[in-house]
Design a protein around this motif. Structure first.
Motif, PDB file in Angstrom:
ATOM      1  N   ARG A  34       0.840  -1.207   0.000  1.00 54.17           N
ATOM      2  CA  ARG A  34       0.000   0.000   0.000  1.00 54.17           C
ATOM      3  C   ARG A  34       0.873   1.253   0.000  1.00 54.17           C
ATOM      4  O   ARG A  34       0.565   2.234  -0.688  1.00 54.17           O
ATOM      5  CB  ARG A  34      -0.931   0.002   1.215  1.00 54.17           C
ATOM      6  CG  ARG A  34      -2.078  -0.964   1.102  1.00 54.17           C
ATOM      7  CD  ARG A  34      -3.109  -0.755   2.203  1.00 54.17           C
ATOM      8  NE  ARG A  34      -2.562  -0.953   3.541  1.00 54.17           N
ATOM      9  CZ  ARG A  34      -2.495  -2.122   4.164  1.00 54.17           C
ATOM     10  NH1 ARG A  34      -2.915  -3.222   3.555  1.00 54.17           N
ATOM     11  NH2 ARG A  34      -2.014  -2.201   5.390  1.00 54.17           N
ATOM     12  N   LEU A  37       2.166   1.678  -3.522  1.00 52.16           N
ATOM     13  CA  LEU A  37       1.122   2.215  -4.406  1.00 52.16           C
ATOM     14  C   LEU A  37       0.881   3.701  -4.148  1.00 52.16           C
ATOM     15  O   LEU A  37       0.666   4.475  -5.092  1.00 52.16           O
ATOM     16  CB  LEU A  37      -0.176   1.431  -4.228  1.00 52.16           C
ATOM     17  CG  LEU A  37      -0.171   0.029  -4.818  1.00 52.16           C
ATOM     18  CD1 LEU A  37      -1.419  -0.739  -4.372  1.00 52.16           C
ATOM     19  CD2 LEU A  37      -0.095   0.089  -6.331  1.00 52.16           C
ATOM     20  N   GLY A  69       8.537   4.112  -4.923  1.00 55.13           N
ATOM     21  CA  GLY A  69       7.451   3.131  -4.960  1.00 55.13           C
ATOM     22  C   GLY A  69       7.907   1.788  -5.488  1.00 55.13           C
ATOM     23  O   GLY A  69       7.556   0.739  -4.934  1.00 55.13           O
ATOM     24  N   ALA A  73       8.030  -1.698  -3.267  1.00 55.39           N
ATOM     25  CA  ALA A  73       7.335  -2.928  -3.665  1.00 55.39           C
ATOM     26  C   ALA A  73       8.308  -4.110  -3.715  1.00 55.39           C
ATOM     27  O   ALA A  73       7.995  -5.202  -3.228  1.00 55.39           O
ATOM     28  CB  ALA A  73       6.661  -2.735  -5.017  1.00 55.39           C
TER      29      ALA A  73
END
Length: 123
Positions: A34, A37, A69, A73
């Motif tokens: 999250r 994202l 980001g 991830a």
């Protein structure tokens, strides 16, 4: 990295931990996703919704957010696998400098945005 795509191999190691710990590890993984994202969305927002921002500033901040980001991830997957393996082996959970690094990157980007707002967007 191979273990990212072959979770069966992780299960062959050690003993199955209490499921609550595995589920907590998964929730942490999802929280990191999250965050990734949100950073990616912020990068796109800077690029698309701040057209008056000077080109170099806009592109630099957008790329920094997008890059953060992507790293977040990838780190989420890596950390999930490392924690799962440690739990199965009965080892201490792995430590990481990544949260501190991510915090510093976000703080630097926030300071850059403050400078942009104080100096003005139009060039």
């Amino acid at each position: 990295m191979r273990l990212w795509f072959v979770p069966e191999e992780v299960r062959r190691e050690g003993e199955t931990p209490d499921y609550r710990f595995s589920l907590a590890n998964e929730r942490t993984f999802l929280a990191w996703l999250r965050t990734a994202l949100a950073l990616i969305g912020g990068g796109f927002a800077v690029d698309q919704f701040l057209p008056d921002l000077r080109g170099a500033w806009r592109i630099g901040i957008a790329l920094a957010l997008l890059g953060a980001g992507v790293l977040c991830a990838l780190r989420a997957v890596n950390h999930w696998v490392r924690c799962e393996r440690a739990m199965r082996r009965g080892e201490d959970l792995p430590v990481s400098r990544f949260p501190a690094l991510l915090g510093v990157v976000v703080a630097v980007l926030a300071v850059a945005m403050v400078v942009v707002v104080l100096v003005g967007w139009k060039g």
